[in-house]
Design a protein around this motif. Structure first.
Motif, mmCIF file in Angstrom:
data_model
loop_
_atom_site.group_PDB
_atom_site.id
_atom_site.type_symbol
_atom_site.label_atom_id
_atom_site.label_comp_id
_atom_site.label_asym_id
_atom_site.label_seq_id
_atom_site.Cartn_x
_atom_site.Cartn_y
_atom_site.Cartn_z
ATOM 1 N N UNK A 118 0.863 -1.182 0.000
ATOM 2 C CA UNK A 118 0.000 0.000 0.000
ATOM 3 C C UNK A 118 0.894 1.224 0.000
ATOM 4 N N UNK A 119 1.073 1.762 -1.178
ATOM 5 C CA UNK A 119 2.050 2.836 -1.388
ATOM 6 C C UNK A 119 1.806 4.021 -0.467
ATOM 7 N N UNK A 120 0.554 4.340 -0.235
ATOM 8 C CA UNK A 120 0.234 5.529 0.558
ATOM 9 C C UNK A 120 0.655 5.404 2.006
ATOM 10 N N UNK A 121 0.939 4.185 2.465
ATOM 11 C CA UNK A 121 1.300 3.967 3.863
ATOM 12 C C UNK A 121 2.810 4.007 4.099
ATOM 13 N N UNK A 122 3.570 4.182 3.044
ATOM 14 C CA UNK A 122 5.023 4.115 3.181
ATOM 15 C C UNK A 122 5.669 5.492 3.172
ATOM 16 N N UNK A 123 6.663 5.643 4.014
ATOM 17 C CA UNK A 123 7.607 6.737 3.856
ATOM 18 C C UNK A 123 8.586 6.290 2.770
ATOM 19 N N UNK A 124 8.830 7.162 1.818
ATOM 20 C CA UNK A 124 9.709 6.821 0.704
ATOM 21 C C UNK A 124 10.989 7.659 0.769
ATOM 22 N N UNK A 125 12.099 7.008 0.553
ATOM 23 C CA UNK A 125 13.373 7.711 0.619
ATOM 24 C C UNK A 125 14.251 7.420 -0.577
ATOM 25 N N UNK A 126 15.169 8.329 -0.811
ATOM 26 C CA UNK A 126 16.242 8.133 -1.786
ATOM 27 C C UNK A 126 17.573 8.200 -1.052
ATOM 28 N N UNK A 127 18.418 7.251 -1.370
ATOM 29 C CA UNK A 127 19.775 7.208 -0.848
ATOM 30 C C UNK A 127 20.720 7.052 -2.029
ATOM 31 N N UNK A 128 22.006 7.278 -1.768
ATOM 32 C CA UNK A 128 22.981 7.076 -2.840
ATOM 33 C C UNK A 128 24.275 6.540 -2.253
ATOM 34 N N UNK A 129 25.024 5.860 -3.116
ATOM 35 C CA UNK A 129 26.303 5.301 -2.687
ATOM 36 C C UNK A 129 27.319 5.471 -3.802
ATOM 37 N N UNK A 130 28.358 6.227 -3.495
ATOM 38 C CA UNK A 130 29.454 6.431 -4.436
ATOM 39 C C UNK A 130 30.515 5.354 -4.192
ATOM 40 N N UNK A 131 31.350 5.080 -5.183
ATOM 41 C CA UNK A 131 32.385 4.062 -5.017
ATOM 42 C C UNK A 131 33.283 4.353 -3.821
ATOM 43 N N UNK A 132 33.469 3.352 -2.992
ATOM 44 C CA UNK A 132 34.340 3.496 -1.842
ATOM 45 C C UNK A 132 33.750 4.254 -0.676
ATOM 46 N N UNK A 133 32.471 4.632 -0.793
ATOM 47 C CA UNK A 133 31.820 5.403 0.279
ATOM 48 C C UNK A 133 30.612 4.659 0.805
ATOM 49 N N UNK A 134 30.174 5.048 1.988
ATOM 50 C CA UNK A 134 28.981 4.456 2.567
ATOM 51 C C UNK A 134 27.730 5.036 1.903
ATOM 52 N N UNK A 135 26.663 4.273 2.006
ATOM 53 C CA UNK A 135 25.387 4.759 1.495
ATOM 54 C C UNK A 135 24.960 5.966 2.319
#
Length: 124
Positions: A28-45
């Motif tokens: 149920x899409x409306x019930x979710x908090x949605x996030x974007x993350x990113x991860x560069x080479x050699x780095x943490x997300x």
């Protein structure tokens, strides 16, 4: 079980724009908090942005004013509009969904479901 599929990653020059999409299914899409993350080479997300059920948003300082997160309930899709891209924005970008009890949305461990990622490369 929620499935998340990102798209829109590409190789672009600095200063250009991209829009990432994340299509959700199986929940149920409306019930979710949605996030974007990113991860560069050699780095943490790292956290990029999140959007709450009601549309409230929050951004990492590094992208504030350049990136915009939004969600389209009719399409079960969350977007990340990225403007004025910089080489340091180069990374694999991941979409994530948090359901159930609330946990701090800036933390990757707060999310229950993840997409496979989409590559964004910004050349100088």
């Amino acid at each position: 079980q929620v499935q998340l599929v990102e798209s829109g990653g590409d190789l672009v020059q600095a200063g250009r724009s991209l829009r990432l999409s994340c299509a959700a299914s199986g929940g149920t899409f409306s019930k979710y908090i949605m996030g974007w993350f990113r991860q560069a080479p050699g780095k943490e997300r790292e956290f990029v942005a999140y959007i709450m059920w009601g549309g409230d948003t929050s951004y990492a300082d590094s992208v504030k004013g350049r990136f915009t997160i939004s969600r389209e309930y009719a399409k079960n899709t969350v977007y990340l509009q990225m403007n004025s891209l910089k080489p340091e924005d180069t990374a694999v970008y991941y979409c994530a969904a948090q359901g159930g009890s609330y946990r701090p949305p800036r933390l990757s461990r707060s999310y229950d479901y993840w997409g496979q990622g989409t590559q964004v490369t910004v050349s100088s």
